[in-house]
Motif scaffolding. Structure first.
Motif, short mmCIF file in Angstrom:
data_model
loop_
_atom_site.label_atom_id
_atom_site.label_comp_id
_atom_site.label_asym_id
_atom_site.label_seq_id
_atom_site.Cartn_x
_atom_site.Cartn_y
_atom_site.Cartn_z
N UNK A 4 0.81 -1.23 0.00
CA UNK A 4 0.00 0.00 0.00
C UNK A 4 0.84 1.28 0.00
N UNK A 5 2.15 1.14 0.20
CA UNK A 5 3.04 2.30 0.28
C UNK A 5 2.64 3.23 1.43
N UNK A 6 2.10 2.61 2.49
CA UNK A 6 1.80 3.39 3.71
C UNK A 6 2.86 3.02 4.74
N UNK A 7 3.24 4.02 5.52
CA UNK A 7 4.32 3.84 6.49
C UNK A 7 4.05 2.63 7.40
N UNK A 8 5.08 1.82 7.65
CA UNK A 8 4.89 0.56 8.38
C UNK A 8 4.34 0.77 9.80
N UNK A 9 4.82 1.84 10.46
CA UNK A 9 4.35 2.10 11.83
C UNK A 9 2.84 2.36 11.84
N UNK A 10 2.38 3.06 10.79
CA UNK A 10 0.94 3.34 10.69
C UNK A 10 0.16 2.04 10.43
N UNK A 11 0.75 1.21 9.58
CA UNK A 11 0.10 -0.07 9.26
C UNK A 11 0.00 -0.94 10.52
N UNK A 12 1.08 -0.93 11.31
CA UNK A 12 1.06 -1.71 12.56
C UNK A 12 -0.05 -1.23 13.48
N UNK A 13 -0.17 0.11 13.58
CA UNK A 13 -1.22 0.67 14.43
C UNK A 13 -2.61 0.29 13.88
N UNK A 14 -2.68 0.30 12.54
CA UNK A 14 -3.95 -0.08 11.92
C UNK A 14 -4.30 -1.53 12.27
N UNK A 15 -3.32 -2.43 12.11
CA UNK A 15 -3.58 -3.87 12.34
C UNK A 15 -3.99 -4.09 13.81
N UNK A 16 -3.30 -3.41 14.72
CA UNK A 16 -3.65 -3.53 16.14
C UNK A 16 -5.08 -3.06 16.38
N UNK A 17 -5.40 -1.91 15.78
CA UNK A 17 -6.75 -1.35 15.95
C UNK A 17 -7.81 -2.26 15.31
N UNK A 18 -7.45 -2.81 14.16
CA UNK A 18 -8.37 -3.71 13.44
C UNK A 18 -8.74 -4.91 14.32
N UNK A 19 -7.73 -5.54 14.92
CA UNK A 19 -8.02 -6.71 15.76
C UNK A 19 -8.67 -6.32 17.08
N UNK A 20 -8.34 -5.13 17.54
CA UNK A 20 -9.01 -4.62 18.73
C UNK A 20 -10.50 -4.41 18.44
#
Lengths: 279, 82
Positions: free
Chosen positions: A18-34
């Motif tokens: 997606x060419x989105x910053x990895x730290x943002x993606x990590x936060x997204x994945x955490x939020x998604x599972x939350x």
């Protein structure tokens, strides 16, 4: 199983696509599972298109609640037909406008694929949907089973109660009257001062027929004449002896009151005829 | 829950935590993440999401079955949710 992909590695893969910053993606994945967790806790079930269905299955009194997961294979199947046009390192665009356009293009492609999944009729997908429906109706099946068991239990209880009343109580009511209770209703035994001659001395507790007393003491009402002869001073009407009358029941030899013996019967009949003739 | 609602909830949550992603980007990330998980599983890789659980796909000759093993914390939270 070859190896494990952890959150960072997954975020790295998604970030590359997606060419989105990895730290943002990590936060997204955490939020998604939350978000999945919050929905599970609130609604007991959540369906994530492309990932699957998560549902809490109640374990009952003895076991713990569990999470049932049913995977959604639609994305995996669809990816075989057409890849998502995501950006790679090689075709990275420089200007912000191009980046935005590229993201939108990839995004549109993903959702176009989702739309295709919904419209395409694939027998294996239908099978998957059927499985999902089955899981969704699990609680309903459980409730219906419980209801059926309850109905059967109630019917068995009703049958047992009906059986008890009709057969057990019915038999008790239909049982032949106890001679002792009958006797107690009609007369009572009093003191017998002449046991040599009388088997018993009784006092009638209600108006009574002498035939009945004969039947009671001698086994056949035909022998009533012997009782009458012993009590003719107190009996006016043998068929209606008044309440409170004291009657002596004479002791008879077994031969005289043997209703299987024709001679005994004839003798009793003669005596009865004689008494009736005198009256 | 439809993915649109999930996207909105995630977007709101990220905004609240000052994570600057647009709703379109959240949509894209959701689609890419689910696809990446599926691709990993397809390659017989186990996907471990810390503090959530593990996704594992087992394949036999004719069938393929994906299993989710929740982490202890999630299971405990489910037990004591009432």
């Amino acid at each position: 199983m070859n190896n494990k992909i952890n959150l960072s590695e997954l975020a790295s893969i998604v970030a590359k696509q997606t060419q989105i910053e990895q730290s943002l993606v990590e936060k997204f994945i955490e939020t998604f599972h939350s978000e999945i967790e919050i929905s599970l806790l609130k609604k007991n079930a959540i369906k994530v298109k492309g990932l699957g269905i998560f549902k809490i299955i109640k374990g009952g009194a003895s076991s713990t609640d569990k999470i049932l997961y049913l995977a959604d294979f639609s994305i995996a199947k669809d990816s075989e037909k057409a890849d998502i046009p995501v950006k790679t390192q090689e075709n990275t665009l420089n200007s912000d406008e191009d980046k935005k356009l590229s993201v939108r293009t990839a995004d549109e492609a993903v959702w176009r694929q989702s739309t295709q999944i919904e419209t395409e009729v694939d027998p294996s997908e239908n099978e998957q949907d059927a499985d999902s429906d089955e899981i969704a109706n699990l609680d309903g099946h459980r409730k219906r089973s419980l209801k059926n068991i309850s109905i059967v239990t109630i019917l068995v209880i009703i049958f047992a109660v009906v059986f008890y009343f009709f057969f057990v109580s019915g038999n008790a009511q239909q049982s032949p009257p106890n001679k002792m209770s009958d006797k107690a209703l009609l007369y009572k035994e009093t003191v017998n001062n002449d046991t040599a001659h009388y088997a018993s001395v009784i006092e009638t507790t209600s108006d009574i027929n002498i035939l009945r007393i004969s039947s009671q003491y001698y086994g056949n009402e035909i022998f009533w004449g012997y009782i009458f002869e012993a009590n003719k001073d107190v009996i006016n009407d043998p068929l209606n002896i008044k309440k409170g009358t004291i009657l002596k029941i004479p002791k008879m030899s077994a031969e005289l009151i043997n209703d299987a013996n024709k001679l005994s019967l004839q003798k009793a009949k003669d005596l009865s005829a004689k008494i009736l003739k005198q009256r | 829950m439809a993915n649109e609602e999930i996207v909105k909830n995630i977007f709101d949550h990220l905004q609240h935590n000052n994570v600057l992603l647009s709703q379109d980007e959240v949509e894209l990330l959701l689609a890419s993440t689910t696809k990446a998980i599926n691709n990993c599983l397809e390659n017989q890789e186990e996907v471990e999401i810390e503090d959530f659980g593990n996704f594992i796909r087992r394949k036999t000759t004719n069938t393929s079955f994906t299993n989710f093993k929740p982490c202890e914390r999630l299971l405990e939270r489910i037990q004591y949710r009432k």
